[in-house]
Design a protein around this motif. Structure first.
Motif, mmCIF file in Angstrom:
data_model
loop_
_atom_site.group_PDB
_atom_site.id
_atom_site.type_symbol
_atom_site.label_atom_id
_atom_site.label_comp_id
_atom_site.label_asym_id
_atom_site.label_seq_id
_atom_site.Cartn_x
_atom_site.Cartn_y
_atom_site.Cartn_z
ATOM 1 N N ILE A 184 -2.788 6.045 7.947
ATOM 2 C CA ILE A 184 -3.932 6.432 8.776
ATOM 3 C C ILE A 184 -4.776 5.213 9.113
ATOM 4 C CG2 ILE A 184 -5.999 7.865 8.908
ATOM 5 C CD1 ILE A 184 -4.686 9.789 6.977
ATOM 6 N N VAL A 185 -5.070 4.404 8.097
ATOM 7 C CA VAL A 185 -5.874 3.201 8.328
ATOM 8 C C VAL A 185 -5.175 2.270 9.314
ATOM 9 C CG1 VAL A 185 -6.810 1.128 7.233
ATOM 10 C CG2 VAL A 185 -7.032 3.345 6.101
ATOM 11 N N GLY A 186 -3.864 2.177 9.225
ATOM 12 C CA GLY A 186 -3.109 1.318 10.137
ATOM 13 C C GLY A 186 -3.160 1.775 11.573
ATOM 14 N N ASN A 187 -3.479 3.048 11.821
ATOM 15 C CA ASN A 187 -3.563 3.576 13.180
ATOM 16 C C ASN A 187 -4.955 3.433 13.790
ATOM 17 O OD1 ASN A 187 -0.915 4.287 13.313
ATOM 18 N ND2 ASN A 187 -1.223 6.489 13.093
ATOM 19 N N ALA A 188 -5.912 2.956 13.025
ATOM 20 C CA ALA A 188 -7.287 2.847 13.529
ATOM 21 C C ALA A 188 -7.390 1.706 14.536
ATOM 22 C CB ALA A 188 -8.251 2.616 12.373
ATOM 23 N N CYS A 189 -8.286 1.858 15.514
ATOM 24 C CA CYS A 189 -8.499 0.802 16.508
ATOM 25 C C CYS A 189 -9.794 0.043 16.235
ATOM 26 C CB CYS A 189 -8.506 1.381 17.918
ATOM 27 S SG CYS A 189 -9.738 2.669 18.190
ATOM 28 N N SER A 190 -10.451 0.333 15.118
ATOM 29 C CA SER A 190 -11.634 -0.411 14.700
ATOM 30 C C SER A 190 -11.286 -1.306 13.516
ATOM 31 C CB SER A 190 -12.773 0.549 14.337
ATOM 32 O OG SER A 190 -12.357 1.465 13.342
ATOM 33 N N ASP A 191 -12.224 -2.130 13.090
ATOM 34 C CA ASP A 191 -11.974 -3.064 12.006
ATOM 35 C C ASP A 191 -11.741 -2.309 10.697
ATOM 36 O OD1 ASP A 191 -11.801 -5.495 10.606
ATOM 37 O OD2 ASP A 191 -13.906 -5.339 10.028
ATOM 38 N N THR A 192 -10.646 -2.630 10.008
ATOM 39 C CA THR A 192 -10.275 -1.924 8.772
ATOM 40 C C THR A 192 -10.332 -2.832 7.551
ATOM 41 O OG1 THR A 192 -7.912 -2.414 9.064
ATOM 42 C CG2 THR A 192 -8.758 -0.382 10.087
ATOM 43 N N PHE A 193 -10.985 -3.988 7.670
ATOM 44 C CA PHE A 193 -11.004 -4.945 6.562
ATOM 45 C C PHE A 193 -11.581 -4.316 5.296
ATOM 46 C CE2 PHE A 193 -13.278 -8.117 4.028
ATOM 47 C CZ PHE A 193 -12.232 -8.988 3.709
ATOM 48 N N LEU A 194 -12.729 -3.643 5.412
ATOM 49 C CA LEU A 194 -13.362 -3.038 4.245
ATOM 50 C C LEU A 194 -12.489 -1.932 3.657
ATOM 51 C CD1 LEU A 194 -15.801 -2.966 2.394
ATOM 52 C CD2 LEU A 194 -16.905 -1.369 3.980
ATOM 53 N N ASN A 195 -11.874 -1.130 4.523
ATOM 54 C CA ASN A 195 -10.983 -0.069 4.054
ATOM 55 C C ASN A 195 -9.801 -0.642 3.272
ATOM 56 O OD1 ASN A 195 -12.299 0.899 6.719
ATOM 57 N ND2 ASN A 195 -11.623 2.800 5.765
ATOM 58 N N ASP A 196 -9.230 -1.720 3.805
ATOM 59 C CA ASP A 196 -8.093 -2.356 3.134
ATOM 60 C C ASP A 196 -8.503 -2.909 1.774
ATOM 61 O OD1 ASP A 196 -6.354 -1.801 5.220
ATOM 62 O OD2 ASP A 196 -6.794 -3.683 6.261
ATOM 63 N N MET A 197 -9.675 -3.543 1.722
ATOM 64 C CA MET A 197 -10.126 -4.124 0.464
ATOM 65 C C MET A 197 -10.346 -3.038 -0.599
ATOM 66 S SD MET A 197 -10.113 -7.382 0.644
ATOM 67 C CE MET A 197 -8.596 -7.120 1.569
ATOM 68 N N VAL A 198 -11.005 -1.961 -0.204
ATOM 69 C CA VAL A 198 -11.270 -0.874 -1.147
ATOM 70 C C VAL A 198 -9.969 -0.207 -1.573
ATOM 71 C CG1 VAL A 198 -12.370 1.385 -1.433
ATOM 72 C CG2 VAL A 198 -13.605 -0.465 -0.296
ATOM 73 N N MET A 199 -9.038 -0.038 -0.627
ATOM 74 C CA MET A 199 -7.764 0.610 -0.932
ATOM 75 C C MET A 199 -6.964 -0.208 -1.952
ATOM 76 S SD MET A 199 -4.716 1.775 1.689
ATOM 77 C CE MET A 199 -4.605 0.153 2.443
ATOM 78 N N TYR A 200 -6.855 -1.512 -1.732
ATOM 79 C CA TYR A 200 -6.075 -2.340 -2.647
ATOM 80 C C TYR A 200 -6.796 -2.575 -3.967
ATOM 81 C CZ TYR A 200 -2.699 -3.125 1.048
ATOM 82 O OH TYR A 200 -1.741 -2.928 2.008
ATOM 83 N N LEU A 201 -8.122 -2.590 -3.935
ATOM 84 C CA LEU A 201 -8.869 -2.689 -5.182
ATOM 85 C C LEU A 201 -8.642 -1.450 -6.039
ATOM 86 C CD1 LEU A 201 -10.938 -4.292 -6.856
ATOM 87 C CD2 LEU A 201 -12.748 -3.039 -5.664
ATOM 88 N N ALA A 202 -8.629 -0.280 -5.383
ATOM 89 C CA ALA A 202 -8.365 0.965 -6.110
ATOM 90 C C ALA A 202 -6.957 0.977 -6.685
ATOM 91 C CB ALA A 202 -8.567 2.161 -5.174
ATOM 92 N N ILE A 203 -5.984 0.452 -5.931
ATOM 93 C CA ILE A 203 -4.609 0.400 -6.430
ATOM 94 C C ILE A 203 -4.524 -0.483 -7.667
ATOM 95 C CG2 ILE A 203 -2.276 -0.417 -5.909
ATOM 96 C CD1 ILE A 203 -2.735 0.434 -3.014
ATOM 97 N N VAL A 204 -5.211 -1.652 -7.621
ATOM 98 C CA VAL A 204 -5.159 -2.594 -8.741
ATOM 99 C C VAL A 204 -5.867 -2.027 -9.971
ATOM 100 C CG1 VAL A 204 -5.926 -4.850 -9.565
ATOM 101 C CG2 VAL A 204 -4.936 -4.625 -7.268
ATOM 102 N N LEU A 205 -7.091 -1.484 -9.760
ATOM 103 C CA LEU A 205 -7.875 -1.006 -10.897
ATOM 104 C C LEU A 205 -7.389 0.344 -11.406
ATOM 105 C CD1 LEU A 205 -11.536 -1.992 -9.899
ATOM 106 C CD2 LEU A 205 -10.003 -3.136 -11.511
ATOM 107 N N LEU A 206 -7.302 1.323 -10.499
ATOM 108 C CA LEU A 206 -6.988 2.691 -10.914
ATOM 109 C C LEU A 206 -5.493 2.902 -11.144
ATOM 110 C CD1 LEU A 206 -9.427 4.636 -8.556
ATOM 111 C CD2 LEU A 206 -9.813 3.804 -10.885
#
Length: 310
Positions: A184-206
């Motif tokens: 879903i994030v990959g289909n967005a046409c707006s900036d997704t930098f923050l989404n990507d950071m939070v997503m990968y941080l959650a993967i690493v931590l959680l």
């Protein structure tokens, strides 16, 4: 967080697995069978544990939670996929897609936490057997499950609210059989930098922290088993955690394979196929792994079915 979603579309298209119409009935029957086996098998585990007072222990309490989460896990994706196959439609509404993503993240993280809690339970049982009933008391067991739910809900809510901040313009196609976060994030046409950071941080931590806890628990378990003098004692100790170790290997092996290869193109067909392993196959195999390797579960299931227990 103030919601300011500028989405210009009202639906997505789930492309699924095959573009060939003649293969759709075969794929439909295959996944319908897997879904029914998953639901029925995990319901049997829950029924077996709840109906047998001898199974009212921490290990089986966590197992019933795992079975419940597995039912919910597959039910977030499979019914919609089967409906789309049956109706020859690939459409899912924007609200439906966000809801599916929310519950998928919730159940996936719950699966992760419950597996780590079960590893801790086996660690205490094998490494500290004399203190097991004191450490793994009902209050702690309930607290561990409650904390798992709270963290999972907060993570899913955060990720979903952040997706609602994105704008989606023209690209409606999701090259998957369900609404996965990175798709879903990959289909967005707006900036997704923050989404990507939070997503990968959650993967690493959680994802990483529970996995590290599981690895630590089993390193201690293996060390303790190796110090047991008798071969029979080693076999008995190992057999109590072999089923859980099999499930952990299946779940983490397949899910990490999918997310660590996320650098591949978003329209990668292999990513969708690989996701089937931890979203469909692993929840389906869990009841077989636990029931076939566990005498107590087999006895309880025989009582339910009506087979005399020796």
């Amino acid at each position: 967080m103030e919601l300011s979603n500028d989405t210009k579309i009202s639906e997505f298209l789930l492309l699924g697995f095959s573009e060939e119409p003649e293969l759709q009935p075969l794929i439909f029957g295959f996944f319908l069978s897997m879904y029914l086996i998953t639901v029925f098998g995990n319901l049997l585990i829950i029924l077996a544990v709840s109906s047998d007072s001898h199974l009212h222990t921490p290990m089986y309490f966590f197992l019933t939670n795992l079975s419940f989460v597995d039912i919910c896990f597959t039910s977030t994706t499979m019914p919609k996929m089967l409906q789309n196959m049956r109706t020859q439609s690939k459409v899912i509404s924007f609200a439906g897609c966000i809801s599916q993503m929310y519950f998928f993240l919730l159940c996936a993280l719950l699966d992760d936490f419950v597996l780590s809690v079960m590893a801790y339970d086996r660690f205490v049982a094998i490494c500290h057997p004399l203190r097991y009933t004191v450490i793994m008391n009902p209050q702690l067991c309930g607290l561990l499950v409650l904390v798992s739910w709270i963290i999972s809900v907060l993570n899913s809510m955060t990720q979903s609210l952040m997706v609602l901040q994105l704008s989606f313009c023209t690209d409606m196609e999701i090259h998957h059989f369900f609404c996965e976060l990175n798709q879903i994030v990959g289909n967005a046409c707006s900036d997704t930098f923050l989404n990507d950071m939070v997503m990968y941080l959650a993967i690493v931590l959680l994802g990483g922290v529970p996995l590290a806890g599981i690895m630590y628990s089993y390193s201690k378990i293996v060390s303790t088993i190796c110090r047991i003098s008798s071969a029979q004692g080693k076999y008995k100790a190992f057999s109590t955690c072999a089923s859980h170790l099999s499930v952990v290997s299946l779940f983490y092996g397949t899910s990490l394979g999918v997310y660590l290869s996320s650098a591949a193109p978003l329209n990668s067909h292999s990513s969708a196929v690989a996701s089937v392993m931890y979203t469909v196959v692993t929840p389906m195999l869990n009841p077989f792994i636990y029931s076939l390797r566990n005498r107590d579960i087999k006895r309880a299931l025989k009582r339910i079915i009506g087979i005399p227990v020796m």
